[in-house]
Design a protein around this motif. Structure first.
Motif, PDB file in Angstrom:
ATOM      1  N   SER A 113       9.154  14.225   6.655  1.00  0.00           N
ATOM      2  CA  SER A 113       8.855  15.267   7.624  1.00  0.00           C
ATOM      3  C   SER A 113       9.778  15.187   8.843  1.00  0.00           C
ATOM      4  O   SER A 113      10.876  14.610   8.786  1.00  0.00           O
TER       5      SER A 113
ATOM      6  N   THR B 136       9.434  13.510  11.564  1.00  0.00           N
ATOM      7  CA  THR B 136       9.595  12.119  12.019  1.00  0.00           C
ATOM      8  C   THR B 136      10.719  11.439  11.230  1.00  0.00           C
ATOM      9  O   THR B 136      11.559  10.733  11.808  1.00  0.00           O
TER      10      THR B 136
ATOM     11  N   THR C 110       5.126  19.644  21.887  1.00  0.00           N
ATOM     12  CA  THR C 110       3.968  20.239  21.208  1.00  0.00           C
ATOM     13  C   THR C 110       2.651  19.845  21.865  1.00  0.00           C
ATOM     14  O   THR C 110       1.678  20.592  21.799  1.00  0.00           O
TER      15      THR C 110
ATOM     16  N   ASP D 250      14.743  17.214  18.695  1.00  0.00           N
ATOM     17  CA  ASP D 250      13.552  17.416  17.861  1.00  0.00           C
ATOM     18  C   ASP D 250      13.053  18.835  18.154  1.00  0.00           C
ATOM     19  O   ASP D 250      12.494  19.095  19.215  1.00  0.00           O
TER      20      ASP D 250
ATOM     21  N   LYS E 221       5.314  23.961  10.633  1.00  0.00           N
ATOM     22  CA  LYS E 221       5.011  24.487  11.979  1.00  0.00           C
ATOM     23  C   LYS E 221       5.150  26.011  11.991  1.00  0.00           C
ATOM     24  O   LYS E 221       4.289  26.698  11.448  1.00  0.00           O
TER      25      LYS E 221
HETATM   26  C1  LIG Z   1       7.559  17.574  18.727  1.00  0.00           C
HETATM   27  C2  LIG Z   1       7.080  16.883  17.494  1.00  0.00           C
HETATM   28  N1  LIG Z   1       7.818  15.905  16.964  1.00  0.00           N
HETATM   29  C3  LIG Z   1       7.423  15.262  15.846  1.00  0.00           C
HETATM   30  C4  LIG Z   1       6.256  15.577  15.218  1.00  0.00           C
HETATM   31  C5  LIG Z   1       5.868  14.852  13.978  1.00  0.00           C
HETATM   32  O1  LIG Z   1       6.110  15.740  12.952  1.00  0.00           O
HETATM   33  P1  LIG Z   1       5.919  15.375  11.421  1.00  0.00           P
HETATM   34  O2  LIG Z   1       4.469  15.192  11.204  1.00  0.00           O
HETATM   35  O3  LIG Z   1       6.495  16.585  10.738  1.00  0.00           O
HETATM   36  O4  LIG Z   1       6.708  14.149  11.160  1.00  0.00           O
HETATM   37  C6  LIG Z   1       5.465  16.596  15.724  1.00  0.00           C
HETATM   38  C7  LIG Z   1       4.168  16.939  15.084  1.00  0.00           C
HETATM   39  O5  LIG Z   1       3.391  17.716  15.572  1.00  0.00           O
HETATM   40  C8  LIG Z   1       5.887  17.265  16.883  1.00  0.00           C
HETATM   41  O6  LIG Z   1       5.147  18.248  17.383  1.00  0.00           O
END
Ligand SMILES: Cc1ncc(COP(=O)(O)O)c(C=O)c1O
Length: 403
Positions: free
Chosen positions: A92, A94, A163, A186, A210
């Motif tokens: 994902s 991360t 977020t 990011d 998202k």
């Molecule tokens: C700004 C931001 N970075 C990283 C993540 C982590 O994302 P993921 O769960 O796709 O790894 C999120 C998850 O909401 C996020 O909002």
């Protein structure tokens, strides 16, 4: 237990703290306001995925073609320059961010920007895991870091849209066109909703669940030529697990950016991502996606303006997210409670609305100040945001009456 339980079909909830709240007549047609995974696109159905090459190898001709199609559609829809690489990677957003950090950081000083939980997470990675000496530019929830302080000779890691606080960078004006460092961005809750300036970005990451309402687990890693140059000229002084390795023998593994993924993706999720991209194109492309998010947040803002118990966590409208919109409860009685009681109050609002099936997952993030978070990305319909406001008032009144 409620002092007097809210009653379906009744006209009013009366008499609690002298507040009266009518049970709203209109229900959101789709009560999905989660900030991830976010609402599926309007009209989504599993039937749309019947073309997925299930049971086939992702390295078969058809499997690779679907992955390449996902990459090509991504480039076309987002207007990504031809000389940027686009890869589908594990774990994902991360996974994509950490791949970039682990592979590229080290040769230059690093400015880490953080104004909410995810940015703070990347700071923690850089300091505690990578052991880098970094300069942290941070700000409390609701505000933004001092963008003008970023040094163009440094690498910079930042979150385009925070977020968990609903604060986003206003634009990329603060990034130098002549920078020597790399910008690692990011963009997971910004992309497809906010205008990214590709000339100012060297690494951009996001995940499918998202703004597109796709499925979790896959990350997108977009690299500028300067980022590729860093990968090919710098060998990080740390072990890299296989799923982080982007080079072989000092050269970029080009196949990753052509659909030959590092490990096995879900072809069902890939199909779903392609479906979301097709939908985005069908409604008018990126401009239409941006406009839908803007219209949603405008509808929410109308309600906030009319509502005395709530306000945006981000006070500056120029910095306010049009996706993860975070709200604080300003009602004096609630704001006077301690944090635990405030969180319990928010939970009560959440569970009332969930029970009524009018809003799911609208509690603020666990590390953020107590409050609500309402996703306004393009897959959400403006009508549903409009219908949500009266329900929020209803739930607030009922929850307060129970204090
Ligand atoms: C700004 C931001 N970075 C990283 C993540 C982590 O994302 P993921 O769960 O796709 O790894 C999120 C998850 O909401 C996020 O909002």
């Amino acid at each position: 237990m409620w002092a007097t339980p809210p009653q379906r079909g009744a006209c009013h909830l009366e008499g609690w703290n002298n507040m009266i709240e009518t049970i709203p007549a209109t229900r959101p047609a789709r009560p999905y306001f989660s900030s991830g995974p976010c609402a599926k696109r309007p009209g989504w159905s599993p039937e749309n995925l019947t073309g997925a090459p299930l049971g086939r190898s992702h390295r078969s001709k058809i499997g690779k073609a679907r992955l390449k199609d996902a990459i090509d559609r991504t480039r076309a829809l987002l207007g990504i320059p031809d000389d940027f690489r686009i890869g589908i990677v594990p774990a994902s957003d991360t996974g994509a961010v950490e791949m970039a950090m682990w592979s590229m950081l080290g040769p230059r000083p690093v400015d880490m920007l953080a104004w909410e939980s995810f940015g703070a997470g990347w700071v923690s990675d850089a300091v505690k895991q990578l052991g880098l000496e970094v300069r942290v530019l941070d700000a409390p929830y609701g505000e933004i870091a001092d963008l003008a302080a970023v040094n163009p000779a440094h690498d910079v890691v930042f979150t385009w849209n925070g977020t968990t606080s609903g604060v986003r960078v206003p634009d990329a004006g603060w990034i130098s066109s002549d920078r020597e460092g790399l910008t690692i961005c990011d963009a997971t809750s910004a992309i497809f909703a906010q205008a990214l300036d590709w000339a100012k970005l060297d690494v951009v990451t996001y995940s499918w669940q998202k703004v597109l309402g796709g499925e979790g687990a896959h990350g997108m890693l977009i690299l500028s030529p300067r980022a590729v140059e860093r990968l090919e000229s710098y060998t990080p002084p740390r072990p890299l697990p296989k799923i982080f390795r982007l080079t072989k023998g000092g050269k970029l593994i080009e196949g990753i950016f052509d659909g030959a993924t590092i490990n096995t993706p879900s072809m069902l999720c890939v199909e779903d991502y392609i479906d979301a991209l097709k939908w985005a194109s069908s409604i008018g492309g990126l401009d239409a996606m941006h406009a839908r998010a803007d219209a949603n947040v405008a509808a929410l803002a109308e309600w906030v303006e009319q509502t005395r118990w709530v306000d945006f966590l981000c006070g500056d409208s120029a910095l306010r997210s049009n996706t993860s919109v975070c709200l604080k409860i300003t009602d004096r009685d609630i704001a006077a409670l301690d944090e635990t009681a405030q969180r319990a109050f928010v939970k009560k609002i959440e569970s009332l609305l969930e029970k009524e099936e009018v809003a799911f997952d609208i509690g603020g993030y666990r590390d953020a100040p107590p409050g609500l978070r309402i996703w306004c990305g393009a897959t959400v319909e403006r009508n549903d945001i409009e219908a949500l406001g009266p329900w929020l008032n209803w739930a607030f009144t009922a929850a307060k009456a129970d204090l």
